[in-house]
Design a protein around this motif. Structure first.
Motif, PDB file in Angstrom:
ATOM      1  N   GLU A 147       0.683  -1.143  -0.066  1.00  0.00           N
ATOM      2  CA  GLU A 147      -0.136  -0.109  -0.063  1.00  0.00           C
ATOM      3  C   GLU A 147       0.539   1.256  -0.053  1.00  0.00           C
ATOM      4  OE1 GLU A 147      -4.298  -0.951   2.501  1.00  0.00           O
ATOM      5  OE2 GLU A 147      -1.608  -1.541   3.482  1.00  0.00           O
ATOM      6  N   GLY A 148       2.195   0.887  -0.226  1.00  0.00           N
ATOM      7  CA  GLY A 148       3.214   2.538   0.180  1.00  0.00           C
ATOM      8  C   GLY A 148       3.161   2.880  -1.226  1.00  0.00           C
ATOM      9  N   PRO A 149       3.989   3.563  -1.458  1.00  0.00           N
ATOM     10  CA  PRO A 149       4.337   4.277  -2.166  1.00  0.00           C
ATOM     11  C   PRO A 149       5.253   3.358  -3.135  1.00  0.00           C
ATOM     12  CG  PRO A 149       5.310   5.695  -1.077  1.00  0.00           C
ATOM     13  CD  PRO A 149       4.584   5.110  -0.019  1.00  0.00           C
ATOM     14  N   LEU A 150       5.262   3.461  -4.488  1.00  0.00           N
ATOM     15  CA  LEU A 150       5.464   2.887  -5.405  1.00  0.00           C
ATOM     16  C   LEU A 150       7.145   3.253  -5.606  1.00  0.00           C
ATOM     17  CD1 LEU A 150       3.271   2.107  -8.485  1.00  0.00           C
ATOM     18  CD2 LEU A 150       4.059   0.771  -6.920  1.00  0.00           C
ATOM     19  N   TRP A 151       8.274   2.314  -5.741  1.00  0.00           N
ATOM     20  CA  TRP A 151       9.679   3.155  -5.488  1.00  0.00           C
ATOM     21  C   TRP A 151      10.667   2.680  -6.484  1.00  0.00           C
ATOM     22  CZ3 TRP A 151      13.570   6.828  -5.218  1.00  0.00           C
ATOM     23  CH2 TRP A 151      14.649   6.734  -4.800  1.00  0.00           C
ATOM     24  N   THR A 152      11.116   3.050  -7.699  1.00  0.00           N
ATOM     25  CA  THR A 152      11.830   2.463  -9.300  1.00  0.00           C
ATOM     26  C   THR A 152      13.314   3.130  -8.096  1.00  0.00           C
ATOM     27  OG1 THR A 152      10.806   3.392 -10.628  1.00  0.00           O
ATOM     28  CG2 THR A 152       9.877   1.885  -9.997  1.00  0.00           C
ATOM     29  N   TRP A 153      14.850   2.640  -8.767  1.00  0.00           N
ATOM     30  CA  TRP A 153      15.917   3.122  -9.203  1.00  0.00           C
ATOM     31  C   TRP A 153      15.941   4.358 -10.554  1.00  0.00           C
ATOM     32  CZ3 TRP A 153      18.958   3.857  -4.379  1.00  0.00           C
ATOM     33  CH2 TRP A 153      18.298   2.974  -3.824  1.00  0.00           C
ATOM     34  N   PRO A 154      15.952   4.970 -10.463  1.00  0.00           N
ATOM     35  CA  PRO A 154      16.602   6.029 -11.823  1.00  0.00           C
ATOM     36  C   PRO A 154      17.228   5.354 -12.501  1.00  0.00           C
ATOM     37  CG  PRO A 154      17.179   7.148 -10.392  1.00  0.00           C
ATOM     38  CD  PRO A 154      16.559   6.278  -8.852  1.00  0.00           C
ATOM     39  N   LYS A 155      16.965   5.837 -13.684  1.00  0.00           N
ATOM     40  CA  LYS A 155      17.950   4.933 -15.006  1.00  0.00           C
ATOM     41  C   LYS A 155      19.246   6.023 -15.013  1.00  0.00           C
ATOM     42  CE  LYS A 155      14.993   2.761 -17.203  1.00  0.00           C
ATOM     43  NZ  LYS A 155      14.648   2.781 -18.602  1.00  0.00           N
ATOM     44  N   ARG A 156      20.808   5.326 -15.094  1.00  0.00           N
ATOM     45  CA  ARG A 156      21.756   6.353 -15.149  1.00  0.00           C
ATOM     46  C   ARG A 156      22.278   6.820 -16.288  1.00  0.00           C
ATOM     47  NH1 ARG A 156      25.775   5.789 -10.773  1.00  0.00           N
ATOM     48  NH2 ARG A 156      24.952   5.138  -9.290  1.00  0.00           N
TER      49      ARG A 156
END
Length: 50
Positions: A41-50
Motif C-alpha cells: 500500500e505504500g508509494p511505488l519506488w524504482t531506482w532511477p536510470k543513469r
C-alpha cells in the motif's frame, strides 16, 4: 506543510487545530514504515536510470 515531531505537546496542538492528516512512522528491521499501511500500500519506488 509536513511536520515531523517527537513532541507530544506539538502533536496535541496540531490535532486541536484540525491538522488534516497524521501518520505514525515506525522501524521494521531497519526500514521506516507507515503504521497501518501494508507492504503493497505504500508509494511505488524504482531506482532511477543513469
Amino acid at each position: 506543510m509536513i511536520v515531523v515531531t517527537h513532541s507530544e505537546a506539538l502533536l496535541s496542538s496540531l490535532r486541536e487545530s484540525g491538522a488534516a492528516h497524521e501518520h505514525e512512522l515506525y522501524k521494521d528491521l531497519g526500514e521506516t514504515r507507515i503504521k497501518g499501511l501494508g507492504s503493497l500500500e505504500g508509494p511505488l519506488w524504482t531506482w532511477p536510470k543513469r
